[in-house]
Design an enzyme around this catalytic site. Sequence first.
Site, short mmCIF file in Angstrom:
data_model
loop_
_atom_site.label_atom_id
_atom_site.label_comp_id
_atom_site.label_asym_id
_atom_site.label_seq_id
_atom_site.Cartn_x
_atom_site.Cartn_y
_atom_site.Cartn_z
N GLY A 1 0.66 -1.15 0.02
CA GLY A 1 -0.11 0.03 -0.06
C GLY A 1 0.79 1.30 -0.09
CB THR A 2 3.92 2.25 1.89
OG1 THR A 2 3.36 1.74 3.02
CG2 THR A 2 4.79 3.25 1.92
CB SER B 1 -2.04 -3.32 1.28
OG SER B 1 -0.95 -4.02 1.95
CD GLN C 1 -6.83 -0.82 7.28
OE1 GLN C 1 -7.79 -1.65 7.48
NE2 GLN C 1 -5.66 -0.73 7.68
CG ASN D 1 -5.03 3.91 8.84
OD1 ASN D 1 -5.56 4.89 8.14
ND2 ASN D 1 -4.06 3.94 9.54
CG HIS E 1 -0.03 -6.63 4.88
ND1 HIS E 1 -0.18 -6.22 6.29
CD2 HIS E 1 0.27 -5.52 4.17
CE1 HIS E 1 0.19 -5.00 6.25
NE2 HIS E 1 0.62 -4.60 5.14
CB THR F 1 13.10 -9.71 -10.57
OG1 THR F 1 14.24 -9.18 -11.11
CG2 THR F 1 12.79 -10.84 -10.72
CB CYS G 1 1.48 7.01 20.88
SG CYS G 1 0.02 7.15 22.21
C1 PLP Z 1 -4.95 3.01 4.88
C2 PLP Z 1 -3.49 2.34 4.81
N1 PLP Z 1 -2.88 3.06 3.58
C3 PLP Z 1 -1.50 2.50 3.49
C4 PLP Z 1 -1.09 1.36 4.36
C5 PLP Z 1 0.33 0.96 3.87
O1 PLP Z 1 0.14 -0.60 3.37
P1 PLP Z 1 1.46 -1.45 3.38
O2 PLP Z 1 1.67 -1.95 4.87
O3 PLP Z 1 1.14 -2.43 2.51
O4 PLP Z 1 2.78 -0.63 2.83
C6 PLP Z 1 -1.80 0.93 5.49
C7 PLP Z 1 -1.31 -0.14 6.49
O5 PLP Z 1 -1.53 -0.11 7.50
C8 PLP Z 1 -3.13 1.44 5.75
O6 PLP Z 1 -3.86 1.00 6.62
#
Ligand code: PLP
Length: 388
Positions: free
Chosen positions: A71-72, A203, A183, A155, A205, A241, A328
């Site tokens: 996701g990041t 994402s 999410q 999230n 996971h 890759t 936090c």
């Molecule tokens: C709303 C949201 N965006 C992005 C991410 C990041 O995803 P990833 O852990 O796959 O980089 C998260 C992970 O907690 C998330 O909750």
Amino acid sequence: MKKVYMDYASTSPVDKEVLSEMLPYFDKIYGNASSIHNFGIKAFNAIEVAREHVGNFINSNSDEIIFTSGGTESDNLAIKGIAFSNKDKRGKKGYNIITSKIEHPAVLESCKHLEKLGFTVKYLPVDKFGLINPNDLEEAISNNTFLVSIMFANNEIGTIEPIDEIGKITKKHDILFHTDAVQAIGKVAIDVNKLNIDLLSISSHKIYGPKGCGALYIRKGVKLQTLAHGGGHEKGLRSSTYNTPGIVGLGKACELGKKRMSKDVSHLINLRDRLINGIQTIEQCYLNGHPKKRLANNAHFRFIAIEGESLNLMLDDRGIAASTGSACSSEKLQASHVLLAIGLDPAEAHGSLRLTLGRMSTKDDVEYVVSVLPDIVQNLRNMSPLWN
Ligand SMILES: Cc1ncc(COP(=O)(O)O)c(C=O)c1O
């Protein structure tokens, strides 16, 4: 001791069916998917099947899906990739992005980085439930706005944003619309065409797939610049890759997610509502987020005169894995930007607890948490100088 996992928003276990689909791609079908020999072709074909499954899950074409590391990376690629493809205009007339104050750091930090490079960013406020107001978006749009990035669902507090209305507004103004659906996917039906979404982050996971894998939907015709230069994989947008086992896992997770969504969601809503009703009997405990427009698996509370970190540690002692919901940042003990944005003061924000459920959660899990929590809260309050 009973073990209860209630931190699915943080990550989920890999579904058994996903795992068995992935396994051959570690040691049997291990070819590089870019190679032209038979080992490579088999891996390539598996990746294309996965692409179909991801596309099907959000009603896009498979060739509009790019695989990433999560996701990041998808958020970074969407926001910076679009901004960099508009780089000639940055700083000229305040070339502008609109986002919200409650986005995940992957979005907020990407935006802050772009501000340093001369782009301007408007951060929309949210109401006490965490909802953005579409009228605020309308008002914030200027001739220089090129991108709106608003998360599908939050999230921390689980609030689902008015994506339908946002999509109509961005379409009307001919502005690109990115949404972080990390999410929401698997818990809300998503159709990128009906919702006028141009870019969408996924994402693996969070949906019972492996960690370290994700996807970005990019509507056909939308141009963005790569952040990873190299061998030119994924139409030159994301060189490296292919992570074949991860991609196969994400594909299977999406296939299962689509098949099981209505069953998953009604299971989650039953458990979530029992959790909310059971926990809200505790004195001075309040639900954060919207009572109705919330993710099926999210229950987020604040307890007066309680420190969320201590609460989580005591729950852990009783075998319960929960979260403060990023209340936090561990080094600075700063209150969550989301909880501050919904109007809580820092002390209230520090007393928060996020319980998030998943496909594998059971009624027993919920009853255990509901039975254990009141005593833990009372014990902590007995020690708290803030309590009475
Ligand atoms: C709303 C949201 N965006 C992005 C991410 C990041 O995803 P990833 O852990 O796959 O980089 C998260 C992970 O907690 C998330 O909750």
